[in-house]
Design a protein around this motif. Structure first.
Motif, PDB file in Angstrom:
ATOM      1  N   GLY A 193       0.819  -1.207   0.000  1.00  0.00           N
ATOM      2  CA  GLY A 193       0.000   0.000   0.000  1.00  0.00           C
ATOM      3  C   GLY A 193       0.849   1.252   0.000  1.00  0.00           C
ATOM      4  O   GLY A 193       2.069   1.207  -0.203  1.00  0.00           O
ATOM      5  N   GLU A 194       0.204   2.395   0.230  1.00  0.00           N
ATOM      6  CA  GLU A 194       0.879   3.689   0.233  1.00  0.00           C
ATOM      7  C   GLU A 194       1.206   4.110   1.663  1.00  0.00           C
ATOM      8  O   GLU A 194       0.387   3.948   2.569  1.00  0.00           O
ATOM      9  N   TYR A 195       2.409   4.663   1.833  1.00  0.00           N
ATOM     10  CA  TYR A 195       2.853   5.167   3.127  1.00  0.00           C
ATOM     11  C   TYR A 195       3.358   6.603   2.934  1.00  0.00           C
ATOM     12  O   TYR A 195       3.951   6.921   1.896  1.00  0.00           O
ATOM     13  N   PHE A 196       3.129   7.439   3.960  1.00  0.00           N
ATOM     14  CA  PHE A 196       3.505   8.848   3.868  1.00  0.00           C
ATOM     15  C   PHE A 196       4.529   9.153   4.957  1.00  0.00           C
ATOM     16  O   PHE A 196       4.270   8.957   6.148  1.00  0.00           O
ATOM     17  N   VAL A 197       5.710   9.623   4.514  1.00  0.00           N
ATOM     18  CA  VAL A 197       6.885   9.713   5.386  1.00  0.00           C
ATOM     19  C   VAL A 197       7.338  11.161   5.545  1.00  0.00           C
ATOM     20  O   VAL A 197       7.408  11.917   4.569  1.00  0.00           O
ATOM     21  N   THR A 198       7.656  11.534   6.787  1.00  0.00           N
ATOM     22  CA  THR A 198       8.260  12.829   7.103  1.00  0.00           C
ATOM     23  C   THR A 198       9.414  12.593   8.066  1.00  0.00           C
ATOM     24  O   THR A 198       9.316  11.749   8.962  1.00  0.00           O
ATOM     25  N   LEU A 199      10.507  13.330   7.875  1.00  0.00           N
ATOM     26  CA  LEU A 199      11.644  13.258   8.793  1.00  0.00           C
ATOM     27  C   LEU A 199      11.785  14.578   9.539  1.00  0.00           C
ATOM     28  O   LEU A 199      11.669  15.651   8.944  1.00  0.00           O
ATOM     29  N   GLN A 200      12.035  14.476  10.837  1.00  0.00           N
ATOM     30  CA  GLN A 200      12.348  15.646  11.655  1.00  0.00           C
ATOM     31  C   GLN A 200      13.788  15.539  12.135  1.00  0.00           C
ATOM     32  O   GLN A 200      14.245  14.455  12.497  1.00  0.00           O
ATOM     33  N   MET A 201      14.487  16.683  12.140  1.00  0.00           N
ATOM     34  CA  MET A 201      15.865  16.728  12.623  1.00  0.00           C
ATOM     35  C   MET A 201      15.894  17.336  14.019  1.00  0.00           C
ATOM     36  O   MET A 201      15.250  18.360  14.261  1.00  0.00           O
ATOM     37  N   ASP A 228      15.171   7.859  -0.693  1.00  0.00           N
ATOM     38  CA  ASP A 228      16.318   8.694  -0.319  1.00  0.00           C
ATOM     39  C   ASP A 228      15.818  10.113  -0.079  1.00  0.00           C
ATOM     40  O   ASP A 228      15.228  10.725  -0.978  1.00  0.00           O
ATOM     41  N   ILE A 229      16.071  10.645   1.116  1.00  0.00           N
ATOM     42  CA  ILE A 229      15.571  11.969   1.477  1.00  0.00           C
ATOM     43  C   ILE A 229      16.750  12.904   1.758  1.00  0.00           C
ATOM     44  O   ILE A 229      17.537  12.654   2.679  1.00  0.00           O
ATOM     45  N   PRO A 230      16.888  13.981   0.986  1.00  0.00           N
ATOM     46  CA  PRO A 230      17.922  14.980   1.286  1.00  0.00           C
ATOM     47  C   PRO A 230      17.458  15.868   2.436  1.00  0.00           C
ATOM     48  O   PRO A 230      16.286  16.247   2.515  1.00  0.00           O
ATOM     49  N   LEU A 231      18.372  16.194   3.333  1.00  0.00           N
ATOM     50  CA  LEU A 231      18.028  16.994   4.508  1.00  0.00           C
ATOM     51  C   LEU A 231      18.677  18.373   4.434  1.00  0.00           C
ATOM     52  O   LEU A 231      19.843  18.505   4.068  1.00  0.00           O
ATOM     53  N   THR A 232      17.901  19.373   4.788  1.00  0.00           N
ATOM     54  CA  THR A 232      18.398  20.740   4.915  1.00  0.00           C
ATOM     55  C   THR A 232      18.006  21.252   6.287  1.00  0.00           C
ATOM     56  O   THR A 232      16.831  21.191   6.665  1.00  0.00           O
ATOM     57  N   VAL A 233      18.985  21.725   7.023  1.00  0.00           N
ATOM     58  CA  VAL A 233      18.712  22.190   8.380  1.00  0.00           C
ATOM     59  C   VAL A 233      18.003  23.538   8.329  1.00  0.00           C
ATOM     60  O   VAL A 233      18.455  24.477   7.671  1.00  0.00           O
TER      61      VAL A 233
END
Length: 332
Positions: A193-201, A228-233
């Motif tokens: 199925g579909e999953y929705f992803v968020t990353l917090q720093m 692959d998720i690019p992170l910007t502070v």
């Protein structure tokens, strides 16, 4: 006087060889009959079966299999250790049987649960022959997939500098907080199925210093989805509200049409004098230098500074709201 003795004579005739041969033949026939009877009594009418199993082509026992159950039509179920890989059955009457092999484990209630199972197979048993049945078991677990989330920085920021932790947020699932340096989060046994992803720093005080936009991942049965998720502070931010007056009066002087809010490092903001206030949201936390100018415009629409404040130093704190009152005085 004479005594008459009577003597009986014995007559010996020729030997009948034919009769003797017949007798011997009969004896031999009797011997053969006895031998045949003994052979018939010793002859077996059964065969044997050797059952071998694997798990979708793999001979190693899966983690969810404790024992193997061999079910042969008309026979008692036979239990075997999974690791043995085979089980022999002897003394089976000749004929055709239905064979099913199952892998079982004990569930949390201590009851047998079928986790792997073969298709129903027909096997033929022949007299004095060992029949070999190679059986493939299929997993009974629901079809699942997996997801791997990777992160890296697009700037000079590195883990341990401004960011110490990563919070992986997936809708409908518990958040996971991981060491930033780990660089990856893996999820297995996911329903397709579909999953929705968020990353917090997070910084070393567990303060949020950045967050990614929500991204969709599609998980398919039997496959691994990689994101692959690019992170910007993003620096922590706060709110600054500035109110102004003119030598203590909130009434705009006749020679002030607009107020210019000048903050070092920020774009000047021009407001109507009568607004009396401005709120700046999402200012990066830190120290700022603020000057307000009251202006009027000449016939050419050129701004002329008629009122001005002294420079004010303000400190914006992360996740805080700061309010300041600034007084303007005539510029001449």
């Amino acid at each position: 006087m004479f005594v008459l003795l009577s003597t009986q004579a014995c007559l010996i005739g020729p030997i009948d060889n034919n009769n003797n041969n017949n007798t011997n033949t009969n004896n031999n026939n009797n011997t053969n009959t006895n031998t045949n009877n003994n052979n018939n009594n010793n002859q077996t009418t059964t065969g044997s079966l050797l059952v071998k199993w694997d798990f979708e082509g793999n001979t190693a026992c899966p983690a969810d299999v404790d024992e193997i159950v061999v079910q042969l039509q008309g026979q008692d179920d036979q239990i075997a250790e999974c690791s043995k890989g085979q089980l022999g059955l002897d003394g089976l009457e000749a004929g055709t049987y239905t064979l099913v092999v199952k892998g079982i484990r004990k569930n949390t209630e201590g009851k047998d649960e079928v986790t792997w199972e073969s298709q129903s197979e027909s096997v033929t048993i022949k007299i004095d022959v060992e029949t070999i049945a190679e059986i493939e078991l299929k997993s009974m677990a629901p079809a699942v997939g997996s997801m791997t989330i990777k992160w890296s920085f697009t700037e000079v920021t590195t883990c341990g500098n401004e960011v110490s932790g990563i919070v992986v947020k997936i809708k409908g699932m518990d958040d996971r907080t991981l060491d930033c340096a780990k660089g990856v989060a893996t999820y297995v046994d996911l329903a397709p199925g579909e999953y929705f992803v968020t990353l917090q720093m997070l910084d070393d005080q567990d303060g949020i210093v950045g967050e990614t936009i929500e991204q969709k991942v599609v998980v398919e049965a039997g496959n691994e989805a990689v994101l692959d998720i690019p992170l910007t502070v993003t620096p922590p931010t706060g709110t600054l509200t500035i109110d102004w007056d003119f030598d203590g009066s909130t009434t705009c002087p006749a020679d002030v049409e607009e107020v210019v809010v000048k903050i070092k490092g920020e774009t000047d903001r021009v407001l109507k004098c009568e607004d009396g206030t401005i709120t700046l949201n999402d200012l990066p936390a830190g120290e700022y230098f603020v000057i307000l100018e009251g202006i009027e415009r000449d016939v050419d629409d050129t701004p002329i500074v008629t009122w001005i404040s002294s420079e004010q130093t303000v400190e914006v704190l992360a996740d805080k709201e700061l309010s300041v009152d600034i007084t303007l005085s005539p510029s001449n």
